[in-house]
Each structure stands twice: as structure tokens, then as C-alpha cells.
Design a protein around this motif. Sequence first.
Motif, PDB file in Angstrom:
ATOM      1  N   GLN A  36      10.721   2.696   0.941  1.00 22.98           N
ATOM      2  CA  GLN A  36      10.975   1.424   0.255  1.00 22.98           C
ATOM      3  C   GLN A  36       9.795   0.474   0.449  1.00 22.98           C
ATOM      4  O   GLN A  36       9.336  -0.158  -0.508  1.00 22.98           O
ATOM      5  N   ARG A  37       9.317   0.359   1.666  1.00 24.70           N
ATOM      6  CA  ARG A  37       8.198  -0.539   1.949  1.00 24.70           C
ATOM      7  C   ARG A  37       6.927  -0.076   1.238  1.00 24.70           C
ATOM      8  O   ARG A  37       6.155  -0.887   0.743  1.00 24.70           O
ATOM      9  N   LEU A  38       6.720   1.221   1.172  1.00 24.50           N
ATOM     10  CA  LEU A  38       5.565   1.753   0.463  1.00 24.50           C
ATOM     11  C   LEU A  38       5.663   1.427  -1.029  1.00 24.50           C
ATOM     12  O   LEU A  38       4.665   1.066  -1.660  1.00 24.50           O
ATOM     13  N   GLY A  39       6.859   1.532  -1.587  1.00 28.94           N
ATOM     14  CA  GLY A  39       7.063   1.189  -2.994  1.00 28.94           C
ATOM     15  C   GLY A  39       6.757  -0.281  -3.255  1.00 28.94           C
ATOM     16  O   GLY A  39       6.122  -0.624  -4.268  1.00 28.94           O
ATOM     17  N   THR A  40       7.179  -1.153  -2.355  1.00 25.08           N
ATOM     18  CA  THR A  40       6.883  -2.581  -2.483  1.00 25.08           C
ATOM     19  C   THR A  40       5.386  -2.825  -2.392  1.00 25.08           C
ATOM     20  O   THR A  40       4.809  -3.569  -3.190  1.00 25.08           O
ATOM     21  N   THR A  41       4.745  -2.186  -1.423  1.00 26.98           N
ATOM     22  CA  THR A  41       3.299  -2.333  -1.256  1.00 26.98           C
ATOM     23  C   THR A  41       2.565  -1.818  -2.492  1.00 26.98           C
ATOM     24  O   THR A  41       1.615  -2.443  -2.962  1.00 26.98           O
ATOM     25  N   ASP A  42       3.004  -0.698  -3.040  1.00 28.45           N
ATOM     26  CA  ASP A  42       2.395  -0.140  -4.237  1.00 28.45           C
ATOM     27  C   ASP A  42       2.496  -1.134  -5.397  1.00 28.45           C
ATOM     28  O   ASP A  42       1.527  -1.345  -6.130  1.00 28.45           O
ATOM     29  N   LEU A  67       2.769  -4.411  -5.195  1.00 25.80           N
ATOM     30  CA  LEU A  67       1.865  -5.540  -4.926  1.00 25.80           C
ATOM     31  C   LEU A  67       0.418  -5.167  -5.192  1.00 25.80           C
ATOM     32  O   LEU A  67      -0.351  -5.948  -5.764  1.00 25.80           O
ATOM     33  N   LEU A  68       0.033  -3.972  -4.792  1.00 26.59           N
ATOM     34  CA  LEU A  68      -1.335  -3.515  -5.019  1.00 26.59           C
ATOM     35  C   LEU A  68      -1.633  -3.425  -6.514  1.00 26.59           C
ATOM     36  O   LEU A  68      -2.704  -3.828  -6.975  1.00 26.59           O
ATOM     37  N   LYS A  69      -0.688  -2.913  -7.283  1.00 24.81           N
ATOM     38  CA  LYS A  69      -0.872  -2.833  -8.734  1.00 24.81           C
ATOM     39  C   LYS A  69      -1.038  -4.222  -9.334  1.00 24.81           C
ATOM     40  O   LYS A  69      -1.868  -4.421 -10.221  1.00 24.81           O
ATOM     41  N   GLN A  70      -0.259  -5.196  -8.854  1.00 28.54           N
ATOM     42  CA  GLN A  70      -0.399  -6.573  -9.335  1.00 28.54           C
ATOM     43  C   GLN A  70      -1.780  -7.114  -9.023  1.00 28.54           C
ATOM     44  O   GLN A  70      -2.421  -7.732  -9.873  1.00 28.54           O
ATOM     45  N   ILE A  71      -2.256  -6.902  -7.814  1.00 22.88           N
ATOM     46  CA  ILE A  71      -3.578  -7.382  -7.415  1.00 22.88           C
ATOM     47  C   ILE A  71      -4.652  -6.756  -8.283  1.00 22.88           C
ATOM     48  O   ILE A  71      -5.540  -7.429  -8.807  1.00 22.88           O
ATOM     49  N   LEU A  72      -4.585  -5.443  -8.457  1.00 21.08           N
ATOM     50  CA  LEU A  72      -5.578  -4.752  -9.267  1.00 21.08           C
ATOM     51  C   LEU A  72      -5.514  -5.197 -10.732  1.00 21.08           C
ATOM     52  O   LEU A  72      -6.539  -5.385 -11.380  1.00 21.08           O
ATOM     53  N   TRP A  73      -4.323  -5.380 -11.242  1.00 21.67           N
ATOM     54  CA  TRP A  73      -4.161  -5.836 -12.620  1.00 21.67           C
ATOM     55  C   TRP A  73      -4.786  -7.222 -12.789  1.00 21.67           C
ATOM     56  O   TRP A  73      -5.476  -7.471 -13.783  1.00 21.67           O
ATOM     57  N   ASN A  74      -4.557  -8.106 -11.837  1.00 26.88           N
ATOM     58  CA  ASN A  74      -5.118  -9.455 -11.909  1.00 26.88           C
ATOM     59  C   ASN A  74      -6.642  -9.452 -11.783  1.00 26.88           C
ATOM     60  O   ASN A  74      -7.316 -10.315 -12.328  1.00 26.88           O
ATOM     61  N   MET A  75      -7.198  -8.483 -11.075  1.00 24.20           N
ATOM     62  CA  MET A  75      -8.664  -8.393 -10.946  1.00 24.20           C
ATOM     63  C   MET A  75      -9.302  -7.938 -12.254  1.00 24.20           C
ATOM     64  O   MET A  75     -10.401  -8.355 -12.585  1.00 24.20           O
ATOM     65  N   VAL A  76      -8.593  -7.113 -13.009  1.00 19.33           N
ATOM     66  CA  VAL A  76      -9.114  -6.596 -14.259  1.00 19.33           C
ATOM     67  C   VAL A  76      -9.160  -7.698 -15.315  1.00 19.33           C
ATOM     68  O   VAL A  76     -10.065  -7.773 -16.123  1.00 19.33           O
ATOM     69  N   LEU A  77      -8.159  -8.564 -15.283  1.00 19.25           N
ATOM     70  CA  LEU A  77      -8.107  -9.643 -16.283  1.00 19.25           C
ATOM     71  C   LEU A  77      -9.177 -10.597 -15.980  1.00 19.25           C
ATOM     72  O   LEU A  77      -9.889 -11.240 -16.399  1.00 19.25           O
TER      73      LEU A  77
END
Length: 152
Positions: A134-140, A142-152
Motif C-alpha cells: 500500500q505504501r509503495l502504491g502511494t509513493t508510486d 506521488l512520484l508520478k505526480q512529481i514527474l508529470w509536473n516536471m514535464v509540464l
Amino acid sequence: MIADLLSAQLFREVPYQDVDMVSRFSQRVVMDDGEFLIREDERDFDLFILLRGSVEIVSNERVAISEECVLSRNHKELLGEIGWLTQRRRTAAVRCRGTVEAIRIDGVALSQYLADNPMAGFTIMHNVAFLLAQRLGTTDGLLKQILWNMVL
């Protein structure tokens, strides 16, 4: 204390008699704002179940981007499971935000109990694996959000 242990995810589907035995090497602790349940770099393998209050997970690791990384945890959370599983130094500290009540489970005694009682051991380890997933899924996420925001 047994009722509190039974309501924690760690002991989901664990028979009452096993939880009763675990309660014998567990103790209730109350700590004040700013005190640490767990200190970074300690070699203490106890587990904590947060009963009341809120804590911050903080790290002063030099490789971190900022001096202090903070995550919050609330009641019925399991804390200290990584140190318990790996038997290595703590990678982060757990600091109380306000008054905190928790159950401290002696990690060495728990490991020995689980080795001696494989059915309880399997169920508890399954619960720990589920929690980590569960914690890994949450971290994943969050990481996707961070990476998505860096691309924009």
C-alpha cells in the motif's frame, strides 16, 4: 491493550491467543510534542502502533534534497517495520506532534515468537507485506505526480 492490537492492521486475522501472547512483550507509551518514538540511525528493532495523536517521519540524511523530509502518520499506523524487517539502522526518525499514545512491541521478542509460531508468523508477515505494498502504491502515485509536473 489486546483490543488495540486486534484493531491494528498488523494483527488482522491473527488469532486472539497469538495477539494475547504478543501483548505480553508490548507496552503502552505516552510521549509529548517534539519527543521521538524512533531516532534516525538507531539500532532498535521495536515496532510501534500509533493509538492516538500524530507523528512526523523526518530524515536528516545528507543525500536528501532538503534537510528534513516530513511525512505525517495518524492513529493505528504501524511504525518501525522497515528497521524490524531489515535489522539495520533506522533510516528516519519519528517525532511526535502533540501528545502521542502508542504501543511499543519488542521487535526481538516478536521475531522469536513468529519463528516459534509459523501460522501467526505467516499472517503477520502477510499483513506487513500488504502494508508495504500500500505504501509503495502511494509513493508510486506521488512520484508520478512529481514527474508529470516536471514535464509540464
